[in-house]
Design a protein around this motif. Structure first.
Motif, PDB file in Angstrom:
ATOM      1  N   VAL A   1       9.285 -39.161 -48.829  1.00 10.88           N
ATOM      2  CA  VAL A   1       8.301 -38.634 -47.470  1.00 10.88           C
ATOM      3  C   VAL A   1       8.233 -37.033 -47.842  1.00 10.88           C
ATOM      4  N   SER A   2       7.111 -36.512 -47.800  1.00 10.82           N
ATOM      5  CA  SER A   2       6.997 -35.079 -48.054  1.00 10.82           C
ATOM      6  C   SER A   2       7.516 -34.299 -46.935  1.00 10.82           C
ATOM      7  N   ALA A   3       7.848 -32.984 -47.007  1.00  9.22           N
ATOM      8  CA  ALA A   3       8.581 -32.321 -45.939  1.00  9.22           C
ATOM      9  C   ALA A   3       7.548 -31.986 -44.736  1.00  9.22           C
ATOM     10  N   ASP A   4       6.090 -32.175 -45.019  1.00  8.64           N
ATOM     11  CA  ASP A   4       5.239 -31.978 -43.674  1.00  8.64           C
ATOM     12  C   ASP A   4       5.229 -33.388 -42.934  1.00  8.64           C
ATOM     13  N   ARG A   5       6.140 -34.126 -43.142  1.00  8.67           N
ATOM     14  CA  ARG A   5       6.313 -35.504 -42.380  1.00  8.67           C
ATOM     15  C   ARG A   5       7.866 -35.688 -42.035  1.00  8.67           C
ATOM     16  N   ILE A   6       8.583 -34.656 -42.107  1.00  4.97           N
ATOM     17  CA  ILE A   6      10.080 -34.781 -41.717  1.00  4.97           C
ATOM     18  C   ILE A   6      10.484 -33.758 -40.451  1.00  4.97           C
ATOM     19  N   ILE A   7      10.813 -34.602 -39.451  1.00  6.15           N
ATOM     20  CA  ILE A   7      11.351 -33.628 -38.422  1.00  6.15           C
ATOM     21  C   ILE A   7      13.138 -33.724 -38.360  1.00  6.15           C
ATOM     22  N   TYR A   8      13.729 -32.517 -38.445  1.00 11.16           N
ATOM     23  CA  TYR A   8      15.172 -32.548 -38.451  1.00 11.16           C
ATOM     24  C   TYR A   8      15.757 -32.166 -37.099  1.00 11.16           C
ATOM     25  N   PHE A   9      16.906 -32.720 -36.799  1.00 11.11           N
ATOM     26  CA  PHE A   9      17.552 -32.566 -35.431  1.00 11.11           C
ATOM     27  C   PHE A   9      18.979 -32.050 -35.676  1.00 11.11           C
ATOM     28  N   ASP A  10      19.372 -31.191 -34.665  1.00 11.43           N
ATOM     29  CA  ASP A  10      20.930 -30.897 -34.395  1.00 11.43           C
ATOM     30  C   ASP A  10      21.744 -32.144 -34.527  1.00 11.43           C
ATOM     31  N   TYR A  11      22.880 -31.797 -34.663  1.00 14.17           N
ATOM     32  CA  TYR A  11      24.077 -32.857 -34.485  1.00 14.17           C
ATOM     33  C   TYR A  11      24.067 -33.325 -33.046  1.00 14.17           C
ATOM     34  N   ASP A  12      24.205 -34.657 -33.053  1.00 11.19           N
ATOM     35  CA  ASP A  12      24.061 -35.483 -31.683  1.00 11.19           C
ATOM     36  C   ASP A  12      23.059 -35.125 -30.664  1.00 11.19           C
ATOM     37  N   SER A  13      21.798 -34.791 -31.158  1.00 11.52           N
ATOM     38  CA  SER A  13      20.639 -34.334 -30.430  1.00 11.52           C
ATOM     39  C   SER A  13      19.546 -35.075 -30.782  1.00 11.52           C
ATOM     40  N   GLN A  94      29.219 -35.651 -48.053  1.00  7.70           N
ATOM     41  CA  GLN A  94      29.970 -35.770 -46.804  1.00  7.70           C
ATOM     42  C   GLN A  94      30.239 -34.202 -46.555  1.00  7.70           C
ATOM     43  N   ASP A  95      29.255 -33.704 -46.489  1.00  8.67           N
ATOM     44  CA  ASP A  95      29.078 -31.974 -45.767  1.00  8.67           C
ATOM     45  C   ASP A  95      28.068 -31.646 -45.056  1.00  8.67           C
ATOM     46  N   GLU A  96      28.238 -30.608 -44.307  1.00  5.18           N
ATOM     47  CA  GLU A  96      27.233 -30.226 -43.433  1.00  5.18           C
ATOM     48  C   GLU A  96      25.798 -30.102 -43.867  1.00  5.18           C
ATOM     49  N   GLN A  97      25.604 -29.856 -45.116  1.00  5.24           N
ATOM     50  CA  GLN A  97      24.283 -29.603 -45.686  1.00  5.24           C
ATOM     51  C   GLN A  97      23.395 -31.165 -45.741  1.00  5.24           C
ATOM     52  N   SER A  98      24.480 -32.099 -46.225  1.00  3.01           N
ATOM     53  CA  SER A  98      24.052 -33.429 -46.530  1.00  3.01           C
ATOM     54  C   SER A  98      23.859 -33.893 -44.948  1.00  3.01           C
ATOM     55  N   ARG A 101      20.376 -32.736 -43.591  1.00  2.00           N
ATOM     56  CA  ARG A 101      19.334 -33.607 -44.426  1.00  2.00           C
ATOM     57  C   ARG A 101      18.862 -35.002 -43.633  1.00  2.00           C
ATOM     58  N   ASN A 102      19.847 -35.594 -43.428  1.00  2.91           N
ATOM     59  CA  ASN A 102      20.130 -37.012 -42.758  1.00  2.91           C
ATOM     60  C   ASN A 102      19.800 -37.140 -41.470  1.00  2.91           C
ATOM     61  N   ARG A 103      19.833 -36.070 -40.707  1.00  2.00           N
ATOM     62  CA  ARG A 103      19.579 -36.108 -39.306  1.00  2.00           C
ATOM     63  C   ARG A 103      18.139 -35.750 -39.123  1.00  2.00           C
ATOM     64  N   ARG A 104      17.069 -37.022 -39.007  1.00  2.00           N
ATOM     65  CA  ARG A 104      15.897 -36.669 -39.298  1.00  2.00           C
ATOM     66  C   ARG A 104      14.832 -37.850 -38.574  1.00  2.00           C
ATOM     67  N   VAL A 105      13.675 -37.445 -38.448  1.00  2.00           N
ATOM     68  CA  VAL A 105      12.630 -38.412 -38.192  1.00  2.00           C
ATOM     69  C   VAL A 105      11.416 -38.299 -39.111  1.00  2.00           C
ATOM     70  N   GLU A 106      11.408 -39.599 -40.110  1.00  2.00           N
ATOM     71  CA  GLU A 106      10.323 -39.424 -40.922  1.00  2.00           C
ATOM     72  C   GLU A 106       8.801 -40.100 -40.290  1.00  2.00           C
ATOM     73  N   ILE A 107       7.732 -39.451 -40.450  1.00  2.00           N
ATOM     74  CA  ILE A 107       6.434 -39.826 -39.807  1.00  2.00           C
ATOM     75  C   ILE A 107       5.814 -40.719 -41.148  1.00  2.00           C
ATOM     76  N   VAL A 108       5.935 -41.844 -41.043  1.00  2.00           N
ATOM     77  CA  VAL A 108       5.217 -42.623 -42.128  1.00  2.00           C
ATOM     78  C   VAL A 108       4.034 -43.472 -42.191  1.00  2.00           C
ATOM     79  N   TYR A 109       3.049 -43.121 -42.908  1.00  2.00           N
ATOM     80  CA  TYR A 109       1.660 -43.728 -42.746  1.00  2.00           C
ATOM     81  C   TYR A 109       1.557 -45.074 -43.735  1.00  2.00           C
TER      82      TYR A 109
END
Length: 109
Positions: A1-13, A94-98, A101-109
């Protein structure tokens, strides 16, 4: 999924961050101009928390993006929501950077 279809979120949010709004708005314009197109919002979390909690959090994240899209004129019938919780990580570390990247919503067509 390309970057223009990914929304990232803060921890537990499930709150949409200001820098994610242009991504949602661009995809919403595309959907609103083509009513036959259906998208799936896939909610994801990092591995912290129980499986059940993460499935629920991923769903809250996807629903917050859906609600924003509908508010911008996208038909509710065009947007499906699914949560994968922690089961489909984008990054394996298992670090904050990873985790970020995992806290996200992907927009898939």
């Amino acid at each position: 999924v390309s970057a223009d279809r990914i929304i990232y979120f803060d921890y537990d949010s499930a709150n949409i961050r200001a820098e994610s709004r242009p991504v949602i708005e661009a995809n919403s314009r595309a959907l609103a101009s083509n009513r036959r197109t259906v998208t799936q919002l896939e909610g994801h979390t990092d591995e912290r928390g129980s499986r059940e909690y993460n499935i629920a959090l991923g769903e809250r994240r996807a629903n917050s993006v859906r609600q924003y899209m509908v508010g911008l004129g996208v038909s509710p019938q065009q947007v499906r929501v699914v949560s994968y919780g922690e089961e489909r990580p984008a990054a394996g570390g298992q670090d904050e950077q990873s985790y970020a990247r995992n806290r996200r919503v992907e927009i898939v067509y």
